[in-house]
Scaffold this active site. Structure first.
Site, mmCIF file in Angstrom:
data_model
loop_
_atom_site.group_PDB
_atom_site.id
_atom_site.type_symbol
_atom_site.label_atom_id
_atom_site.label_comp_id
_atom_site.label_asym_id
_atom_site.label_seq_id
_atom_site.Cartn_x
_atom_site.Cartn_y
_atom_site.Cartn_z
ATOM 1 N N ASP A 106 -8.957 -0.362 12.957
ATOM 2 C CA ASP A 106 -7.834 -0.114 13.866
ATOM 3 C C ASP A 106 -8.172 -0.443 15.319
ATOM 4 O O ASP A 106 -7.649 0.176 16.241
ATOM 5 C CB ASP A 106 -7.347 1.347 13.755
ATOM 6 N N LYS A 140 -7.517 -5.771 15.542
ATOM 7 C CA LYS A 140 -7.930 -7.087 15.024
ATOM 8 C C LYS A 140 -6.732 -7.988 14.763
ATOM 9 O O LYS A 140 -6.792 -9.179 14.994
ATOM 10 C CB LYS A 140 -8.717 -6.939 13.706
ATOM 11 N N GLY A 195 -4.300 -2.347 7.509
ATOM 12 C CA GLY A 195 -2.971 -2.507 8.094
ATOM 13 C C GLY A 195 -3.106 -3.184 9.435
ATOM 14 O O GLY A 195 -3.698 -2.622 10.349
ATOM 15 N N HIS A 196 -2.648 -4.411 9.539
ATOM 16 C CA HIS A 196 -2.738 -5.123 10.806
ATOM 17 C C HIS A 196 -1.350 -5.196 11.434
ATOM 18 O O HIS A 196 -0.412 -5.672 10.818
ATOM 19 C CB HIS A 196 -3.257 -6.547 10.590
ATOM 20 N N GLN A 230 -10.703 -3.252 8.104
ATOM 21 C CA GLN A 230 -11.439 -2.036 8.460
ATOM 22 C C GLN A 230 -12.432 -2.343 9.598
ATOM 23 O O GLN A 230 -12.141 -3.212 10.411
ATOM 24 C CB GLN A 230 -12.147 -1.414 7.242
HETATM 25 P P1 IMP Z 1 -10.254 3.411 1.151
HETATM 26 O O1 IMP Z 1 -10.595 2.112 1.812
HETATM 27 O O2 IMP Z 1 -8.789 3.619 0.937
HETATM 28 O O3 IMP Z 1 -11.076 3.654 -0.071
HETATM 29 O O4 IMP Z 1 -10.690 4.589 2.181
HETATM 30 C C1 IMP Z 1 -12.045 4.799 2.553
HETATM 31 C C2 IMP Z 1 -12.156 5.145 4.030
HETATM 32 O O5 IMP Z 1 -11.835 4.004 4.805
HETATM 33 C C3 IMP Z 1 -11.198 6.255 4.484
HETATM 34 O O6 IMP Z 1 -11.826 7.006 5.495
HETATM 35 C C4 IMP Z 1 -10.026 5.477 5.056
HETATM 36 O O7 IMP Z 1 -9.309 6.224 6.015
HETATM 37 C C5 IMP Z 1 -10.767 4.317 5.708
HETATM 38 N N1 IMP Z 1 -9.944 3.120 5.846
HETATM 39 C C6 IMP Z 1 -9.566 2.269 4.884
HETATM 40 N N2 IMP Z 1 -8.841 1.260 5.396
HETATM 41 C C7 IMP Z 1 -8.771 1.477 6.718
HETATM 42 C C8 IMP Z 1 -8.188 0.741 7.820
HETATM 43 O O8 IMP Z 1 -7.597 -0.332 7.673
HETATM 44 N N3 IMP Z 1 -8.332 1.309 9.050
HETATM 45 C C9 IMP Z 1 -9.017 2.452 9.245
HETATM 46 N N4 IMP Z 1 -9.582 3.158 8.274
HETATM 47 C C10 IMP Z 1 -9.472 2.665 7.021
#
Ligand code: IMP
Length: 431
Positions: A13, A16, A40-41, A225
């Site tokens: 977040d 990017k 989520g972009h 991420q």
């Molecule tokens: P997962 O990727 O859904 O398995 O979540 C694992 C961890 O990564 C959690 O703490 C989520 O909140 C975090 N996470 C996954 N995708 C994002 C993103 O795009 N932005 C920020 N945190 C993310």
């Protein structure tokens, strides 16, 4: 032509999407290399806001061709929704959007399995089934896109999974959300339909990108991420399930590691995190709420309020080193306007002494105390500034201090969500 990788320096977040959008107009290819619909972009173009979960944000420009690489886990229903929205907005996909035939497919049972172990709650996942889909991949039981394209192969593979699911739910003593036999035949029919729709986009993207590399095309790899959510190098176990750091671009796209020569780190002017895990500079109470509201820090995927805090220089130094970052983009500087003093964490203090970079053990990291220095803030709204020289001197000093401390050039500063709200930092100011 060296390949460029864009990576988040913190926990995702960082903005990017906007940076990739900015760079994409001069690229021949923009490629996603890991993650799934958990990302989520957000990209704002004129009066339109796009939130893209799977499709690389380069698609919003006419020049680049876009690729979802083999390292991504694809939820086809989500993907098609996104493609339909893009098509409805007049964005041309034909011949310029490609899905790797060897990417793994995310099925509804991955979401079932995510809640089954309670892992989603412990880690605070996005509940998009991404972890279980990667589990399937490394267990060598995953279903790849090319299998989804073949009805008979898909039927066999789904039947196998049906048997495993029955065992898993029986073992947990929990009723599945739906009788498994019925679910398997429903998935077969749904995914056969989805396969039909995505077929025109499916390709051997590894070959495609290697050819592009040979031709000297400009390739941009877009990470999802951030560095500290990397499954190996992040704050394990509070991480996502893929390699978010720059080297993930090599095996998530099939590009040789030696081709990744430019790594652009995206760093927010403060820090945020979604989900559980260590966050030494985290704010709480009214101070957190104030920064969260000012920065609009609510998840693009889940809508969850993000945890917020001050900039953590040991974290950034580490991000620069492990990713081999060659330059940085500093985002959301405008959000700090109005802060009289801006604390900046320069090191950690703990029982074992001072540290200038985070330990590998998350629990050890969480136990360290941040040591802050206060930087003078600025009152002015800087969201309309378009030249580094026009920033208040204290804002310039903040940027310069960060680049001096982390040892990497801040090449660009972003002060708002619109495409225009970016400017470069003159070379003389750079580290
Ligand atoms: P997962 O990727 O859904 O398995 O979540 C694992 C961890 O990564 C959690 O703490 C989520 O909140 C975090 N996470 C996954 N995708 C994002 C993103 O795009 N932005 C920020 N945190 C993310």
């Amino acid at each position: 032509m060296p390949v460029t990788v864009v990576v988040g320096c913190q926990w995702g977040d960082e903005g990017k999407g906007k940076v990739v959008d900015h760079m994409a107009k001069n690229m021949d290819w923009v490629c996603r290399y890991q993650g799934g619909a958990n990302a989520g972009h957000t990209v704002v173009t004129g009066n339109k806001t796009y939130i893209l979960h799977l499709v690389p944000s380069g698609i919003l420009h006419s020049r680049p061709r876009c690729v979802i690489g083999n390292g991504v886990v694809i939820d086809p229903a989500y993907l098609l929704e996104e493609l339909d929205t893009l098509t409805a907005s007049g964005i041309d996909l034909e011949g310029r959007f490609h899905i790797s035939e060897s990417a793994h497919v995310l099925f509804p049972y991955h979401k079932w399995l995510e809640s089954l172990g309670g892992h989603d709650v412990r880690v605070g996942t996005t509940r998009r089934g991404v972890g279980p889909a990667y589990q399937d991949k490394v267990a060598r039981t995953g279903i790849r896109v090319y299998e989804m394209m073949d009805h008979d192969r898909l039927a066999t593979r789904l039947e196998e999974h049906g048997k495993h699911l029955a065992t898993a739910f029986r073992g947990a003593g929990i009723e599945p959300p739906q009788p498994i036999d019925a679910a398997v035949s429903e998935w077969l029919s749904t995914f056969t339909g989805l396969a039909h729709r995505i077929r025109p986009f499916v390709a051997d993207t590894v070959e495609m990108l290697l050819d592009a590399l040979d031709r000297g095309d400009k390739i941009l790899c877009e990470g999802a991420q951030g560095t500290f959510l990397d499954v190996d190098l992040g704050t394990y176990p509070f991480v996502t399930s893929s390699t978010t750091t720059s080297s993930g671009a090599a095996f998530g796209l099939g590009l040789p590691a030696s081709s990744l020569r430019k790594v652009v780190g995206i760093c927010k002017a403060y820090a945020t995190r979604v989900g559980e895990g260590p966050f030494p500079t985290e704010l709480s109470g009214a101070a957190a709420e104030h920064l969260r509201e000012k920065g609009g820090e609510f998840g693009a995927t889940t809508g969850r309020p993000r945890r917020v805090g001050w900039l953590d220089l040991p974290q950034l130094r580490h991000a620069v080193r492990i990713n081999g970052m060659t330059s940085l983009v500093f985002t959301k500087l405008d959000v700090l306007s109005g802060e009289a003093k801006i604390p900046i964490c320069t090191r950690y203090e703990g029982a074992g002494g001072n540290r200038s970079c985070p330990p590998q053990d998350s629990q050890a990291w969480a136990s360290l105390e941040p040591f802050y220095e206060e930087m003078p803030g600025w009152e002015e709204d800087i969201s309309k500034v378009r030249r580094f020289a026009d920033l208040p001197s204290t804002a310039r000093r903040y940027v310069e201090r960060v680049q001096d401390e982390v040892g990497c050039r801040i090449q660009t500063v972003s002060v708002g969500s619109s495409r225009k709200a970016v400017f470069s930092v003159p070379a003389a100011t750079r580290a």
